[in-house]
Design an enzyme around this catalytic site. Sequence first.
Site, PDB file in Angstrom:
ATOM      1  N   GLU A  58      -5.997  -8.458   0.509  1.00 41.00           N
ATOM      2  CA  GLU A  58      -6.383  -8.510   1.923  1.00 41.00           C
ATOM      3  C   GLU A  58      -7.864  -8.187   2.035  1.00 41.00           C
ATOM      4  O   GLU A  58      -8.344  -7.219   1.449  1.00 41.00           O
ATOM      5  CB  GLU A  58      -5.594  -7.490   2.764  1.00 41.00           C
ATOM      6  CG  GLU A  58      -4.099  -7.675   2.766  1.00 41.00           C
ATOM      7  CD  GLU A  58      -3.384  -6.579   3.542  1.00 41.00           C
ATOM      8  OE1 GLU A  58      -4.010  -5.979   4.447  1.00 41.00           O
ATOM      9  OE2 GLU A  58      -2.215  -6.312   3.245  1.00 41.00           O
ATOM     10  N   GLU A  71       0.829  -1.210   0.000  1.00 40.17           N
ATOM     11  CA  GLU A  71       0.000   0.000   0.000  1.00 40.17           C
ATOM     12  C   GLU A  71       0.871   1.272   0.000  1.00 40.17           C
ATOM     13  O   GLU A  71       0.711   2.161   0.835  1.00 40.17           O
ATOM     14  CB  GLU A  71      -0.950  -0.003   1.191  1.00 40.17           C
ATOM     15  CG  GLU A  71      -1.902  -1.202   1.188  1.00 40.17           C
ATOM     16  CD  GLU A  71      -2.876  -1.184   2.349  1.00 40.17           C
ATOM     17  OE1 GLU A  71      -2.588  -0.533   3.372  1.00 40.17           O
ATOM     18  OE2 GLU A  71      -3.938  -1.823   2.238  1.00 40.17           O
TER      19      GLU A  71
END
Length: 491
Positions: free
Chosen positions: A267, A122
């Site tokens: 995720e 990220e």
Amino acid sequence: MGQIRLVWFLFLCLLGHEGLAKGVLGLACNWGLQSTHPLPPNIVVRLLKDNGFNKVKLFEADTGALKALGRSGIQVMVGIPNDMLASLASAVGNAEAWVRQNVSYYISTHGTDIRSVAIGNEPFLHSYKDMFVRTTLPALENIQAALIKAGLGKQVKVTIPLNADVYQTDSGLPSGGNFRPELLDLMTKIIKFLQDNGGFITINIYPFLSLQADPSFPKEYAFFNNTASPLVDGSIVYTNVYDANFDTLISALEKNGFGRMPIVVGEVGWPTDGDPNGNIDNAKRFNQALISRIIQGQGSPKRRTPPDVYIFSLLDEDHKSTLPGNFERHWGIFKYDGSVKYPLDMGNGRALVPAKGVKYLAKQWCVMSPSASSSDPNTLAQSITYACENADCTSLGYGSSCGNLDAQSNASYAFNSYFQTMNQSKEACSFNNLATITNVDPSKPPCRFEIMIDTRKQKAARTPFKSSASKMEGIFAALVVVLGLVICGIH
């Protein structure tokens, strides 16, 4: 329905296409390693296999994990932390050394089935303030070049795990999706590079965080099976935020000429503690429906082909940063020791199987001494603060599993958490003579006073995590206890 904010992360769980064709269940998950007392890697690998996981994602190239996964039949996505991106971007030689040490070596020497490398994690989060914007693509290019030089260009693919905040929708509808304006050029270059080299996009989607971040977010819409009002986008009806989020990405890809780009959900999951919405019931509801979707091969309204989905996460991690929230240490479908938190049907009525061969420290706990005096509340507060700065007290927070303890039990929880983290050292249960060791379990369901895994013969415990967040956690717990003792007059 009005605009629904599409801000999420995600937790991974996967069913492969071959598994669907053959009727054999295969799941994928994240294996995090930020624990003070981690389960031995060989036990974790057995846990994965016993529960039908045939793909796993690691956030770093951990030696123990990669060796244990060797010849296990489990496919591996190995991650590169963000703090390594600058080095890898600066010279292709650095990338070649990383690939040689963390990919080629484990494939050739240990038979580890590494299928992909995740560049960063990220890296374009708003909160990072462009810290990794200039290094992510060069690092990706250098790792790809290193894989090709090592003869692994076709066998091992590259990706970048992205948070869902890389895209947005001005209309509040999935069809309005596009990448953030300041990232549009960079994302286009990254996706083109991934496409040209057979890679894929990895996106993290977290319905829980949509709910947790916005008090006005409709709670039911965060779940798959719900009673929420649907979101109507032209001819498409969205009944949950996960599909709406995913299709916002699809719209962004289509607008920029990448409508067929492969996507992996890196995720997605739900925590069981550390927040009023993070509890066993909600986690079971969300994750069971997620697993059922995977088993059934269900995609989204705009992309019917199901993506690979990695559940977040396999195990709780008591060493994770709590800056995003106390829930960060409670994402596992298993507890820290591999024991089952709640029942799940993993396919064909198959239940979760707990970890086998786990060794624990002695059955003893550290609690506030019944004879301890509250005449010096400052000493007590300082002791609790110290305990919670150096151990995990996230279950003591508001709306958490231990949030309703009385003042003395609150102090005892903090003391015991530190005592267990320090491998039950006698010196770790002093706290200026306020604490004592007991053989009587002080747990008060749903609040569990845990006993740590005995890892001393296998691997030394890591240094306890400290951060501004853990300090605030400790101070808050201390204030709660001291106020309780004063009000209740405990002596």
